[in-house]
Design an enzyme around this catalytic site. Structure first.
Site, PDB file in Angstrom:
ATOM      1  N   TYR A  57       0.865  -1.184   0.000  1.00 21.89           N
ATOM      2  CA  TYR A  57       0.000   0.000   0.000  1.00 21.89           C
ATOM      3  C   TYR A  57       0.896   1.227   0.000  1.00 21.89           C
ATOM      4  O   TYR A  57       1.904   1.256  -0.700  1.00 21.89           O
ATOM      5  CB  TYR A  57      -0.958  -0.068   1.186  1.00 21.89           C
ATOM      6  CG  TYR A  57      -2.167   0.819   1.008  1.00 21.89           C
ATOM      7  CD1 TYR A  57      -2.963   0.725  -0.140  1.00 21.89           C
ATOM      8  CD2 TYR A  57      -2.512   1.754   1.961  1.00 21.89           C
ATOM      9  CE1 TYR A  57      -4.066   1.538  -0.327  1.00 21.89           C
ATOM     10  CE2 TYR A  57      -3.619   2.579   1.804  1.00 21.89           C
ATOM     11  CZ  TYR A  57      -4.380   2.465   0.649  1.00 21.89           C
ATOM     12  OH  TYR A  57      -5.466   3.287   0.468  1.00 21.89           O
ATOM     13  N   LYS A  88     -20.549 -19.797 -11.040  1.00 18.98           N
ATOM     14  CA  LYS A  88     -19.839 -19.566 -12.302  1.00 18.98           C
ATOM     15  C   LYS A  88     -18.412 -19.107 -12.038  1.00 18.98           C
ATOM     16  O   LYS A  88     -17.463 -19.548 -12.699  1.00 18.98           O
ATOM     17  CB  LYS A  88     -20.590 -18.490 -13.105  1.00 18.98           C
ATOM     18  CG  LYS A  88     -20.209 -18.416 -14.563  1.00 18.98           C
ATOM     19  CD  LYS A  88     -20.890 -19.521 -15.343  1.00 18.98           C
ATOM     20  CE  LYS A  88     -20.692 -19.365 -16.827  1.00 18.98           C
ATOM     21  NZ  LYS A  88     -21.523 -20.302 -17.593  1.00 18.98           N
TER      22      LYS A  88
END
Length: 412
Positions: free
Chosen positions: A61, A116
């Site tokens: 970060y 999916k």
């Protein structure tokens, strides 16, 4: 304990017609393993880098991330190298055509979209994110997906009702430079063609010698017809609820009028049953029941692909009386026509070469590669491999990547 029977939906109930259990009611997963498996969802985000201390944090970060952001701002193509963009697909639905359940809404569609996504990962090594949209307007869906697209390397459209699905896919393909693929159309078509290629090979015939009849002029039926024509089928006719789609009909939608322009060279009209007389192939993607007499009227050595779930248009016991090869959409019969054989490898191949789109040539290559996996083991009960055959995804991935390069849509 048995499940409580829910009364028909009232105005106070949710769109999918279900109520929250009454306070103190036993959880659904206490008596149904499907609910137990789905509790808490079927997927999660996992970091691929460690964040163990302040040094790791400063790299993952701030301030380290700022260097990467600045580099991408100067050279946008670096986003593919320094983010997950080229490895992730958006699985987008509006919940209007979910499995056999129909228009059940975006929230109720999420279990399917999660499923999916995990199939993408399991069978293709591709990360996927379910996105269920609370809108059904074509313009709104297109604009929403376009705005989301910078985060993804591809878009898999899923369970969007016809005929809107055709326009949504077309418009997104025109506006985006990443693969946009409506699996209900093209995944079904790829696997159907692969199975048909092998069935024809088993019988010593070519596709050009076959006449096919498709039951269903929705998303899957239209896509299968287009792919069979591209692959060189002798002739194919498509039937909807009103009969064979033919040029002399005055009630055709624009999609069906286009369909009539390149199918049905024999000029058939009338019912599905009449079209089946002498046909070599039946492909069912519509539900309903085809009379046994119509199946019996097909040509000797015919192929019956009855793919409606859970009830095939022709039950395999009936089909086997007359057909040389029988396939269904169910996993408890041989020759399952399952989209999972196609879409993970197709996207993996497209993402591997950073394809700008998925072409007809890439889909045909996927079908040929899938068919080739069967090889010398070809038999009447084995014209299509199992989704768990570890050769499937690598074969499809390699074929699609090669086709993308050959067709000039690969960017690496």
């Amino acid at each position: 304990m048995a499940a409580e029977i829910v009364n028909p939906r009232s105005d106070s109930e949710s769109r999918n017609g279900h109520k929250e259990p009454e306070s103190g009611a036993e959880p659904l997963d206490s008596f149904d393993p499907a609910f137990a498996l789905h509790r808490g969802g079927k997927m999660a985000v996992q970091a691929t880098v460690p964040v163990r201390d302040k040094d790791d944090l400063s790299l993952a970060y701030t301030p380290g991330v700022a260097k990467v952001c600045s580099a991408i701002a100067e050279q946008p193509d670096l986003v593919h190298d320094y983010t997950w963009k080229s490895q992730v697909v958006a699985v987008v639905t509006d919940g209007t055509a979910v499995l056999g359940l129909g228009d059940i809404g975006p929230e109720a569609s999420l279990p399917v979209m999660e499923g999916k996504a995990i199939l993408f990962k399991q069978f293709g090594g591709v990360d996927a994110v379910p996105i269920a949209l609370a809108c059904t307007d074509v313009d709104e869906i297109v604009e929403t997906v376009v705005r989301l697209a910078p985060s993804f390397g591809g878009v898999n459209l899923e369970d969007i009702s016809a005929p809107r699905c055709f326009e949504i896919e077309r418009r997104l393909q025109e506006r985006l430079d990443i693969p946009v693929f409506h699996d209900d159309q093209h995944g079904t078509a790829v696997v159907s063609l692969a199975a048909l290629r092998n069935a024809a090979r088993l019988s010593g015939r070519t596709l050009g010698e076959l006449r096919a009849v498709i039951s269903g002029a929705g998303a899957a039926g239209v896509a299968i017809a287009k792919m069979l024509v591209e692959a060189g089928i002798g002739d194919v006719a498509v039937a909807d609820r009103k009969g064979v789609v033919s040029r002399d009909r005055q009630d055709l939608t624009p999609i069906k009028a286009e369909l009539a322009s390149f199918t049905n060279k024999a000029g058939l009209s009338g019912t599905l049953e009449s079209a089946l007389a002498g046909a070599d192939v039946f492909i069912g993607v519509s539900g309903g029941t085809v009379p046994e007499s119509a199946v019996a009227s097909m040509a000797e050595g015919a192929f019956v692909f009855a793919m409606a779930n859970p009830d095939p248009e022709v039950h395999p016991e009936v089909a086997h009386k007359y057909a040389a090869v029988v396939a269904t959409g169910r996993s408890d019969f041989p020759n399952q026509i399952n989209n999972v054989l196609a879409f993970p490898g197709i996207f993996a191949g497209a993402l591997q070469v950073r394809a700008s789109r998925i072409t007809e040539g890439m889909k045909l290559a996927a079908a040929e590669a899938l068919a080739s996996v069967v090889g010398d083991d070809l038999a009447a009960d084995y014209v299509i491999p199992s989704p768990f055959d570890e050769r499937v995804a690598p074969a499809v991935t390699a074929a699609v990547a090669a086709a993308a390069r050959a067709e000039g849509v690969a960017r690496r």
